[in-house]
Design a protein around this motif. Sequence first.
Motif, mmCIF file in Angstrom:
data_model
loop_
_atom_site.group_PDB
_atom_site.id
_atom_site.type_symbol
_atom_site.label_atom_id
_atom_site.label_comp_id
_atom_site.label_asym_id
_atom_site.label_seq_id
_atom_site.Cartn_x
_atom_site.Cartn_y
_atom_site.Cartn_z
ATOM 1 N N UNK A 164 -8.673 4.539 -5.397
ATOM 2 C CA UNK A 164 -9.375 3.286 -5.712
ATOM 3 C C UNK A 164 -8.556 2.090 -5.269
ATOM 4 N N UNK A 165 -9.280 1.093 -4.756
ATOM 5 C CA UNK A 165 -8.675 -0.199 -4.436
ATOM 6 C C UNK A 165 -9.053 -1.167 -5.550
ATOM 7 N N UNK A 166 -8.060 -1.795 -6.157
ATOM 8 C CA UNK A 166 -8.278 -2.662 -7.330
ATOM 9 C C UNK A 166 -7.899 -4.095 -6.978
ATOM 10 N N UNK A 167 -8.751 -5.025 -7.352
ATOM 11 C CA UNK A 167 -8.445 -6.454 -7.205
ATOM 12 C C UNK A 167 -8.169 -7.032 -8.577
ATOM 13 N N UNK A 168 -7.096 -7.820 -8.667
ATOM 14 C CA UNK A 168 -6.661 -8.347 -9.952
ATOM 15 C C UNK A 168 -6.490 -9.856 -9.885
ATOM 16 N N UNK A 169 -6.764 -10.512 -11.010
ATOM 17 C CA UNK A 169 -6.537 -11.953 -11.077
ATOM 18 C C UNK A 169 -5.046 -12.242 -11.062
ATOM 19 N N UNK A 170 -4.294 -11.489 -11.830
ATOM 20 C CA UNK A 170 -2.835 -11.585 -11.855
ATOM 21 C C UNK A 170 -2.296 -10.187 -11.615
ATOM 22 N N UNK A 171 -1.408 -10.023 -10.644
ATOM 23 C CA UNK A 171 -0.929 -8.699 -10.292
ATOM 24 C C UNK A 171 -0.201 -8.048 -11.472
ATOM 25 N N UNK A 172 -0.585 -6.807 -11.772
ATOM 26 C CA UNK A 172 0.066 -6.016 -12.810
ATOM 27 C C UNK A 172 0.330 -4.618 -12.267
ATOM 28 N N UNK A 173 1.354 -3.984 -12.790
ATOM 29 C CA UNK A 173 1.689 -2.648 -12.341
ATOM 30 C C UNK A 173 1.176 -1.551 -13.279
ATOM 31 N N UNK A 174 0.582 -1.947 -14.367
ATOM 32 C CA UNK A 174 0.268 -0.955 -15.390
ATOM 33 C C UNK A 174 -1.191 -0.522 -15.419
ATOM 34 N N UNK A 175 -1.932 -0.744 -14.346
ATOM 35 C CA UNK A 175 -3.303 -0.269 -14.325
ATOM 36 C C UNK A 175 -3.358 1.203 -13.918
#
Length: 773
Positions: free
Chosen positions: A285-296
Amino acid sequence: MCLHPSSEANERDKKVFVVPRGDLEKVDEEDETSFEEKCETWRQKVRGCCQDQPPTKQQQRLLTTWGERLDVEEGLPHAEYPRPAMVRDEEDWVCLNGFWQYAVKRIEKGSPPRKFDGDILVPFPIESALSGVERRITKDDFLWYRRTFSLPKNFSRKTSRLLLHFGAVDWQAIIFINGQAVGEHSGGYDPFEFDITRFLNHSGTAQQEVVVRVYDPTDEGIQPRGKQCSDPFTSKRVVAPLGMWYTPNSGIWQTVWLESVPKEAYIHKCRIIPNVDANTVTVTASVRQEVFKRNHGLFVRVTFQGEVVGFASGSTHYPVEVKLSESHKTKLWTPSTPHLYDVEIYLHDSIIPKSSNNHVDVVRSYTAMRKISVGEDVNGVKRLQLNNKNLFQYGILDQGWWPDGLYTPASDEALRWDIQLCKNMGFNMIRKHVKVEPQRWYYHCDKIGMLVWQDMPNGSMPAEWAPNGEKDYSENPLDPLFAKIFEDELSSCVDALYNHPCIAVWVPFNEAWGQYNSVEVVTWLEHYDRSRLVWLSGGNDFGVGSAIDRHVYPEPVMPPLDDKRVAVLGEFGGLGHTLEQHSWTAQTETQREGEGEEVASSSSSSTSEEDAYATFVEWGYGQSENLDSLAQDYLSMLDKLNGLSKSGLSAAVYTQFSDVERESNGLVSYDRKFVKLDVHLMRRAHHRLLSRASTIISRSHQDLVALVQDSISKMPRSATFNILSQALPQSPEPAAGEAEQEGRRRRKSEAMSTVASMPRVSSLSYFSCSIST
């Protein structure tokens, strides 16, 4: 993908127009036409009459049944969810199809028009009848669209982001929201989207405005455009479609829609890879985030008919592999058994979630346990295989054109009807010819059970080409601009269609059209998608890919065998027979009556002796006098295919599914109202071909069969008849006396003993089938 990045200037740069991103000039005039008035105007333009009045002869158009049924007042056209391989909840999306304002302006004016020309029905291209416009645009024009919309009810600026999706816009589009440029996209066949959240007006119940500017030079540009032709190169005087070149499509031609997604993070794309040998399903999966996080993290669950057959979890930075339950017997996908597995993908805050609860985002998709490969048969000949078994693929060439909607059919039902008819005819494969369809078309193929060879639409000019291979290793020199445009769209189309199990083959180049750097393009595509086969179609072979593909008309001919690749016949047939009452020409000529000398003169020039395709118009590659002779010629070709399959042919594609404009070589009329050959006859004939072609016996056994058949042919006719009629199953007969029944049983036993003493082949059923037919 960009195989050839280059900063070199190219004289064709002038074909690409980009407007600087700035504030747009506000449109002064608002659309004050009521919805009912728009519907009535559209009806008059499409059907040439008011709602309660039948059209006159001069007003008739060539409409499909679905075009005749289309009623905008009853619902939006193509209102079904447009992306069935990645679905969110129903309340998360809004369809924006329907009436938009449109205007055609010269390219010198880069700002939106103050006054629009009228209304257009989206998603039908402007050149089509169903658009309600039916107008050509040129390389010197911009096509403008405008409409307003309200924010979705479940949208919240605190918790949501709003995406604006376009299924396809031909060719180059710039999108404006509330007067601000959001972004631009080039490519007429791949879907694209923009996050428009920060451009929205949140004051009260304010309406949002979307404006789209389109530029499409058709065949006067170098971009992929398939068989669209504004000015056929066979004669510069020709302005009407000719032969195998068709009416162009410009602007929006697939669904436009809004989607609400979680603000924190959402799944942007996913790639699902089934592995039949390992009994696994892998999800990336490619995920887009408002603020980058490593814990998804991701939690993936696979079900079959409601039963959970596997689940797994992992980080979003790595593929998640789901091992299917050993207790679950894997249901393999084939054209006869199109089993599909449901796949649920949950996005979580934790790196390795233990369940699907408390997720940030969720999308639902599906997959199929199927494997496309090349393997050797018992004679060492390379064959196409499905799920590690030899499968002869017999398909139909499908252009994907409609008389009323051109690239866009009148409804999703029409889209499905074509595929289902091919299935009913007995084909197990469709070659989608130099066009990429909406994603729902592939969804229907997945569900119905239809393999697909997917062409990339043609672009630029053809290299030197000969169908019999005389021009192998010939291609165009590298044009950096064309390469960038082509490769970007090719990779985008592969990404968009990756999760559809029906697709078995990618064809990047057809008949040398726009062909360049063939080895590099094929090799890249093979590595980019390892789950499918790749090859060049129709000549100009470079020894790469999984097949050597030839196009031969009209009779099928065996391509040369290759010790590393399969031999396929990518096109043959093309038998033509015109049905005047369903003819595109008859309808267009009727419409031209009384339209003026200029149109008449341009029309007459399309059949001048200077046109290379003048003899091709109205026919095809072969002419059949009537439907009976058409059926006989077609069945004769199938018999020849049967012989070729024994010699090593792995697949064949008949040209073509339907008539298209001036072409009349389809099995179905252009308006889809008449099937030229009996469906049950074709189904039986195709079933016999596929059964024989997929049953491969060794050469030694082939020699034995030939020997036995030769011996039987030399027997007295009565003896041959007695053996076959008594050895094979018989129809019930009237009751007889005990003595007579005993005599029949004795004679049948003697006949069976005679057959049993003959040389054995791989199966008596094959032997019996060979003799009886």
